[in-house]
Design an enzyme around this catalytic site. Sequence first.
Site, PDB file in Angstrom:
ATOM      1  N   SER A  10       1.959   0.951  -6.884  1.00 34.89           N
ATOM      2  CA  SER A  10       0.499   1.950  -7.388  1.00 34.89           C
ATOM      3  C   SER A  10       1.876   3.303  -8.041  1.00 34.89           C
ATOM      4  O   SER A  10       3.118   3.439  -7.338  1.00 34.89           O
ATOM      5  CB  SER A  10       0.551   2.563  -6.064  1.00 34.89           C
ATOM      6  OG  SER A  10      -0.484   4.172  -5.999  1.00 34.89           O
ATOM      7  N   HIS A  35      -1.599   0.782 -10.753  1.00 31.47           N
ATOM      8  CA  HIS A  35      -2.698   1.491  -9.806  1.00 31.47           C
ATOM      9  C   HIS A  35      -3.208   2.567 -10.010  1.00 31.47           C
ATOM     10  O   HIS A  35      -1.251   2.913  -9.395  1.00 31.47           O
ATOM     11  CB  HIS A  35      -2.849   0.425  -8.412  1.00 31.47           C
ATOM     12  CG  HIS A  35      -3.388   0.776  -7.272  1.00 31.47           C
ATOM     13  ND1 HIS A  35      -4.816  -0.070  -6.821  1.00 31.47           N
ATOM     14  CD2 HIS A  35      -3.273   1.642  -5.957  1.00 31.47           C
ATOM     15  CE1 HIS A  35      -5.233   0.429  -6.023  1.00 31.47           C
ATOM     16  NE2 HIS A  35      -4.696   1.460  -5.544  1.00 31.47           N
ATOM     17  N   ASP A  37      -3.593   6.050  -7.321  1.00 29.72           N
ATOM     18  CA  ASP A  37      -4.285   6.122  -6.127  1.00 29.72           C
ATOM     19  C   ASP A  37      -5.265   7.356  -6.767  1.00 29.72           C
ATOM     20  O   ASP A  37      -4.480   8.756  -6.995  1.00 29.72           O
ATOM     21  CB  ASP A  37      -3.307   6.571  -5.406  1.00 29.72           C
ATOM     22  CG  ASP A  37      -3.081   4.838  -4.691  1.00 29.72           C
ATOM     23  OD1 ASP A  37      -4.295   4.576  -4.030  1.00 29.72           O
ATOM     24  OD2 ASP A  37      -2.398   4.891  -4.925  1.00 29.72           O
ATOM     25  N   MET A  39      -7.118  11.376  -5.761  1.00 27.29           N
ATOM     26  CA  MET A  39      -7.364  11.773  -3.879  1.00 27.29           C
ATOM     27  C   MET A  39      -7.551  13.624  -4.045  1.00 27.29           C
ATOM     28  O   MET A  39      -7.364  13.827  -5.343  1.00 27.29           O
ATOM     29  CB  MET A  39      -6.030  12.105  -3.343  1.00 27.29           C
ATOM     30  CG  MET A  39      -5.615  10.295  -3.179  1.00 27.29           C
ATOM     31  SD  MET A  39      -3.761  10.534  -2.226  1.00 27.29           S
ATOM     32  CE  MET A  39      -3.123   8.966  -1.938  1.00 27.29           C
ATOM     33  N   HIS A  68      -8.293   3.242  -8.012  1.00 24.96           N
ATOM     34  CA  HIS A  68      -9.195   3.095  -6.627  1.00 24.96           C
ATOM     35  C   HIS A  68      -9.270   5.349  -6.952  1.00 24.96           C
ATOM     36  O   HIS A  68      -8.177   5.970  -6.034  1.00 24.96           O
ATOM     37  CB  HIS A  68      -7.795   3.365  -5.506  1.00 24.96           C
ATOM     38  CG  HIS A  68      -8.397   3.123  -4.097  1.00 24.96           C
ATOM     39  ND1 HIS A  68      -6.960   3.339  -3.422  1.00 24.96           N
ATOM     40  CD2 HIS A  68      -9.413   3.498  -3.833  1.00 24.96           C
ATOM     41  CE1 HIS A  68      -7.708   2.882  -2.212  1.00 24.96           C
ATOM     42  NE2 HIS A  68      -9.118   3.294  -2.445  1.00 24.96           N
ATOM     43  N   MET A  70     -10.280   8.072  -4.367  1.00 22.59           N
ATOM     44  CA  MET A  70     -10.311   8.096  -2.649  1.00 22.59           C
ATOM     45  C   MET A  70     -11.192   9.918  -2.376  1.00 22.59           C
ATOM     46  O   MET A  70     -10.243  10.297  -2.050  1.00 22.59           O
ATOM     47  CB  MET A  70      -9.061   8.053  -2.062  1.00 22.59           C
ATOM     48  CG  MET A  70      -9.035   6.883  -1.716  1.00 22.59           C
ATOM     49  SD  MET A  70      -6.683   6.799  -1.485  1.00 22.59           S
ATOM     50  CE  MET A  70      -5.632   6.841  -2.992  1.00 22.59           C
ATOM     51  N   MET A 139      -8.109  -2.042   2.641  1.00 20.13           N
ATOM     52  CA  MET A 139      -7.279  -0.639   3.261  1.00 20.13           C
ATOM     53  C   MET A 139      -6.628  -1.051   4.781  1.00 20.13           C
ATOM     54  O   MET A 139      -7.230  -1.115   5.230  1.00 20.13           O
ATOM     55  CB  MET A 139      -7.704   0.826   3.362  1.00 20.13           C
ATOM     56  CG  MET A 139      -8.496   1.504   1.494  1.00 20.13           C
ATOM     57  SD  MET A 139      -7.096   1.903   1.169  1.00 20.13           S
ATOM     58  CE  MET A 139      -5.563   2.478   1.770  1.00 20.13           C
ATOM     59  N   ASP A 177      -3.979  -2.740   0.256  1.00 22.61           N
ATOM     60  CA  ASP A 177      -3.802  -1.881  -0.472  1.00 22.61           C
ATOM     61  C   ASP A 177      -3.161  -0.794   1.117  1.00 22.61           C
ATOM     62  O   ASP A 177      -3.945  -0.070   1.542  1.00 22.61           O
ATOM     63  CB  ASP A 177      -4.314   0.063  -1.213  1.00 22.61           C
ATOM     64  CG  ASP A 177      -3.104   1.470  -1.267  1.00 22.61           C
ATOM     65  OD1 ASP A 177      -2.542   0.629  -0.964  1.00 22.61           O
ATOM     66  OD2 ASP A 177      -4.444   1.610  -2.362  1.00 22.61           O
TER      67      ASP A 177
END
Length: 218
Positions: A10, A35, A37, A39, A68, A70, A139, A177
């Site tokens: 990540s 990866h 992330d 957000m 990913h 979120m 998660m 993750d």
Amino acid sequence: MTDRIYVAPSILSADFTRLGQEVEALKSYGADYVHLDVMDGNFVPNITFGAPMCKALRPHSDLVFDAHLMVEEPSKWVKDFAEAGADIITVHAEADRHVHRTLQLIRSYGVKAGIALNPATHHSAVEYLLDSVDMVLVMSVNPGFGGQKFIDSALGKIEAIRKTAEKRGLDIDIEVDGGVNENTAKLCRDAGANVLVAGNAVFKAADRKKMIETIRGY
């Protein structure tokens, strides 16, 4: 399920002042995925980056870009990430009232679709979605921040999802993750996960190549 274990560092834990170089180096360490992330400060209490970052990093690596999301209303983000070069787009079951439609949208761009579950979400939440996904992301920490401790109850969820997929003859990836390191990686593999996300464990390691090999288990 493939016997191959994929390691997805990540970049949330990478040095943001030299992110292009950090991503370029991952292949030489033996990483399989990058990866991302993502957000939004709404679904989770932190803000990271969006599709422009994915697009900017894409020329730096031919590894699989694993986005990913979120975020709330992830369907609004799919087109931008698909066009930015994401190979996998994962959305949260908790964030989308029409998640089946969003998964169809992701696949319409020729991108693999993933569904993610927070620690408190029961594995049955994806039971009717397994035919529509390429990957389930479990998660093992509460999303929003890196460096958290692994939540052991994730292991039972991984086992249950793997068992259901095999019973139905579905060849899907199960990704984990959160808190994945040299100690918890084996637990995840044994439970049935085959894609392991690791942030601090990789980027803070003195020997990143060796750490990735340890997480993979070979």
